[in-house]
Design an enzyme around this catalytic site. Structure first.
Site, PDB file in Angstrom:
ATOM      1  N   ARG A 122       0.820  -1.214   0.000  1.00 17.73           N
ATOM      2  CA  ARG A 122       0.000   0.000   0.000  1.00 17.73           C
ATOM      3  C   ARG A 122       0.855   1.266   0.000  1.00 17.73           C
ATOM      4  O   ARG A 122       0.342   2.364   0.225  1.00 17.73           O
ATOM      5  CB  ARG A 122      -0.952  -0.017   1.197  1.00 17.73           C
ATOM      6  CG  ARG A 122      -1.982  -1.151   1.140  1.00 17.73           C
ATOM      7  CD  ARG A 122      -3.053  -0.981   2.213  1.00 17.73           C
ATOM      8  NE  ARG A 122      -2.522  -1.185   3.548  1.00 17.73           N
ATOM      9  CZ  ARG A 122      -2.569  -2.344   4.210  1.00 17.73           C
ATOM     10  NH1 ARG A 122      -3.109  -3.415   3.628  1.00 17.73           N
ATOM     11  NH2 ARG A 122      -2.095  -2.430   5.424  1.00 17.73           N
ATOM     12  N   CYS A 142       2.715  20.557 -11.386  1.00 14.65           N
ATOM     13  CA  CYS A 142       1.251  20.590 -11.438  1.00 14.65           C
ATOM     14  C   CYS A 142       0.720  19.218 -11.048  1.00 14.65           C
ATOM     15  O   CYS A 142      -0.031  19.084 -10.087  1.00 14.65           O
ATOM     16  CB  CYS A 142       0.772  21.002 -12.818  1.00 14.65           C
ATOM     17  SG  CYS A 142       1.166  22.710 -13.230  1.00 14.65           S
TER      18      CYS A 142
END
Length: 260
Positions: A122, A142
């Site tokens: 994970r 961005c």
């Protein structure tokens, strides 16, 4: 379908966006917009306007090598980074560089190792957001966070970006994301699956509004291009020739000014 989702959000921004004045112009903006597409069934190319995707594919090839100069982008056919380069051509970005070296950690290698040896991990995350670098960068990232999820030999990816120029940047980002996931899946001998994109500030520049209205009025074409992709053995060695897009069709080009 990627394009239908994209056009729906475009209309939402045009009709309901908040007017915001930023560092490079006035926009209509909505927060936290989501796009999802599955690479097993479609490649995210718009048909309501012609996309010039070669530069985006070259951009990915440049970023995985840790770009330091504008020539690192030009080498692969990506020319729009000239907007942000210094006068001497040097450029300081965390794209790619932070992926390969975040305080000594190669995040790309770590994700590949987990996909191969611990696919249910994970912690398969790559981050390009470094607050300690923000004041020194030519352009802060961005898109900045990429999380991978493996199931049944398929790899999905969550893509997070703080800001998205909806009409020109986000469609290109979707192509970039597709190539990125295809590379990580291939090098780990798995299939590329779904990409979920979350755009924090999804905006349309005022200069783009008229063309955006024209684009959403155009029909989506039914033709699907054929994508041929060369198997990857090294996460750092992708070149644009490794992907071929055959039979792409679209409506006419629409001119959207790239804002710096």
């Amino acid at each position: 379908m990627f394009e239908a989702q994209f056009l729906k959000v475009t209309e939402e921004i045009l009709n309901n966006g908040y007017e915001r004045k930023g560092r490079n112009g006035t926009t209509l903006s909505l927060p936290f917009k989501t796009l999802e597409f599955d690479l097993e069934t479609e490649f995210p190319l718009l048909t309501t306007r012609k996309m010039f995707y070669a530069g985006v594919i070259g951009e990915y090839a440049a970023m995985i090598r840790g770009p330091k100069h504008i020539d690192d982008f030009r080498k692969w056919g990506c020319n729009y980074w000239d907007l942000w380069a210094n006068a001497d051509g040097s450029i300081n970005v965390d794209y790619g560089n932070a992926w390969r070296d975040f305080n000594g950690v190669d995040q790309m290698a770590a994700v590949v190792d987990s996909l191969i040896n611990n696919p249910h991990d994970r912690r398969m995350v790559i981050s390009g957001w470094r607050p300690d670098n923000l004041n020194d960068l030519n352009l802060p990232c961005c898109h900045h966070n990429y999380q991978f999820y493996e199931h049944d030999g398929i790899v999905d990816m969550l893509w997070v970006q703080r800001s998205g120029d909806w009409m020109i940047g986000v469609p290109s980002d979707a192509v970039f994301a597709a190539v990125m996931l295809m590379c990580f899946a291939s090098v780990s001998n798995k299939k590329a699956g779904k990409i979920t994109m979350i755009v924090g500030d999804a905006h349309i520049y005022e200069e783009h509004i008229d063309n955006a209205k024209e684009q959403i009025a155009r029909p989506i074409l039914d033709a699907k291009p054929i994508i041929k992709f060369t198997d990857q053995t090294d996460i750092y060695s992708f070149v644009p020739d490794d992907i071929s897009i055959i039979g792409y069709e679209s409506g006419p080009a629409l001119k959207y000014e790239l804002k710096d």
